[in-house]
Design a protein around this motif. Structure first.
Motif, PDB file in Angstrom:
ATOM      1  N   ALA A 272     -18.841  57.514  25.799  1.00  0.00           N
ATOM      2  CA  ALA A 272     -18.448  58.207  27.028  1.00  0.00           C
ATOM      3  C   ALA A 272     -18.283  57.159  28.113  1.00  0.00           C
ATOM      4  O   ALA A 272     -18.744  56.023  27.984  1.00  0.00           O
ATOM      5  N   VAL A 273     -17.630  57.569  29.189  1.00  0.00           N
ATOM      6  CA  VAL A 273     -17.506  56.719  30.360  1.00  0.00           C
ATOM      7  C   VAL A 273     -17.725  57.609  31.575  1.00  0.00           C
ATOM      8  O   VAL A 273     -17.173  58.709  31.638  1.00  0.00           O
ATOM      9  N   GLU A 274     -18.583  57.182  32.486  1.00  0.00           N
ATOM     10  CA  GLU A 274     -18.846  57.983  33.682  1.00  0.00           C
ATOM     11  C   GLU A 274     -17.782  57.678  34.728  1.00  0.00           C
ATOM     12  O   GLU A 274     -17.612  56.530  35.145  1.00  0.00           O
ATOM     13  N   LEU A 275     -17.064  58.725  35.136  1.00  0.00           N
ATOM     14  CA  LEU A 275     -15.974  58.578  36.100  1.00  0.00           C
ATOM     15  C   LEU A 275     -16.052  59.683  37.142  1.00  0.00           C
ATOM     16  O   LEU A 275     -16.513  60.790  36.850  1.00  0.00           O
ATOM     17  N   THR A 276     -15.548  59.409  38.338  1.00  0.00           N
ATOM     18  CA  THR A 276     -15.332  60.492  39.279  1.00  0.00           C
ATOM     19  C   THR A 276     -14.141  61.294  38.747  1.00  0.00           C
ATOM     20  O   THR A 276     -13.375  60.806  37.898  1.00  0.00           O
ATOM     21  N   CYS A 277     -13.964  62.483  39.260  1.00  0.00           N
ATOM     22  CA  CYS A 277     -12.823  63.296  38.812  1.00  0.00           C
ATOM     23  C   CYS A 277     -11.496  62.621  39.163  1.00  0.00           C
ATOM     24  O   CYS A 277     -10.554  62.648  38.376  1.00  0.00           O
ATOM     25  N   ASP A 278     -11.439  61.997  40.329  1.00  0.00           N
ATOM     26  CA  ASP A 278     -10.219  61.287  40.715  1.00  0.00           C
ATOM     27  C   ASP A 278      -9.950  60.094  39.799  1.00  0.00           C
ATOM     28  O   ASP A 278      -8.799  59.809  39.466  1.00  0.00           O
ATOM     29  N   GLU A 279     -11.017  59.403  39.377  1.00  0.00           N
ATOM     30  CA  GLU A 279     -10.841  58.292  38.440  1.00  0.00           C
ATOM     31  C   GLU A 279     -10.355  58.802  37.089  1.00  0.00           C
ATOM     32  O   GLU A 279      -9.455  58.203  36.487  1.00  0.00           O
ATOM     33  N   LEU A 280     -10.926  59.897  36.600  1.00  0.00           N
ATOM     34  CA  LEU A 280     -10.472  60.467  35.328  1.00  0.00           C
ATOM     35  C   LEU A 280      -8.984  60.826  35.428  1.00  0.00           C
ATOM     36  O   LEU A 280      -8.199  60.516  34.537  1.00  0.00           O
ATOM     37  N   PHE A 281      -8.595  61.452  36.523  1.00  0.00           N
ATOM     38  CA  PHE A 281      -7.199  61.832  36.741  1.00  0.00           C
ATOM     39  C   PHE A 281      -6.311  60.585  36.737  1.00  0.00           C
ATOM     40  O   PHE A 281      -5.269  60.563  36.077  1.00  0.00           O
TER      41      PHE A 281
END
Length: 184
Positions: A157-166
């Motif tokens: 897994a990778v922890e991302l903000t929603c904006d980073e995932l987008f």
């Protein structure tokens, strides 16, 4: 509602999860996770891909962390395969999906998913997708500061903000195609 989870807590939750039910995943996991790591590096993503001793594929068993473990669903659209990252506690709302994409939601088989994404079921993510597979993000994730999408294998897994995932997932749009996650 926001949750703050320490990396050790998240790891402990994932260690309670059983092995994947998809034997092909083991064969492709190493290749896929390395492809995702290279892709994220090429995208200048500073986040570290986390790898765990056991699978994170069965999000229901991850207790409170389940909602933040982003599921990336692989479905068929009129234009071809699509992936949609959604919150771990969300379910597809067929009416919303049809209103958004113009057809009934049809999940791809594990074999079709591997072909469409390059990732085995359990490790599907919006990263390093082949040409022609489009990515979307569901609004069900926006209630969290960070989410944990898979990174090419069921034990990563990778922890991302929603904006980073987008951004890193090259998502085309935020969509609202899920139910079961909203507070009433």
């Amino acid at each position: 509602m926001h949750f703050i989870l320490h990396k050790d807590y998240f790891s402990a939750m994932l260690l309670r999860i059983s092995k994947s039910e998809y034997p092909k995943e083991e064969m492709y996991a190493t290749m896929s996770i390395e492809k995702v790591k290279a892709y994220l590096k090429d995208m200048n993503c500073p986040k570290e891909v986390l790898e765990f001793a056991t699978s994170s594929a069965t999000v229901e068993l991850a207790a409170e962390a389940a909602a933040r473990i982003s599921k990336t669903l692989c479905l068929m659209s009129k234009e071809g395969p699509i992936v949609i990252s959604v919150a771990g506690d969300a379910k597809i709302d067929n009416r919303k999906f049809k209103d958004t994409f113009g057809l009934k939601a049809k999940m791809l088989s594990p074999e079709e998913t591997l072909e469409a994404t390059g990732h085995a079921v359990g490790g599907v993510c919006p990263f390093a997708l082949p040409e022609g597979t489009r990515a979307f993000a569901d609004v069900s994730m926006k209630r969290f500061d960070t989410v944990f999408p898979a990174a090419g294998s069921s034990n990563s897994a990778v922890e991302l903000t929603c904006d980073e995932l987008f951004h890193y997932g090259k998502c085309e749009a935020w969509v609202d195609i899920c139910k079961g996650w909203e507070e009433e």
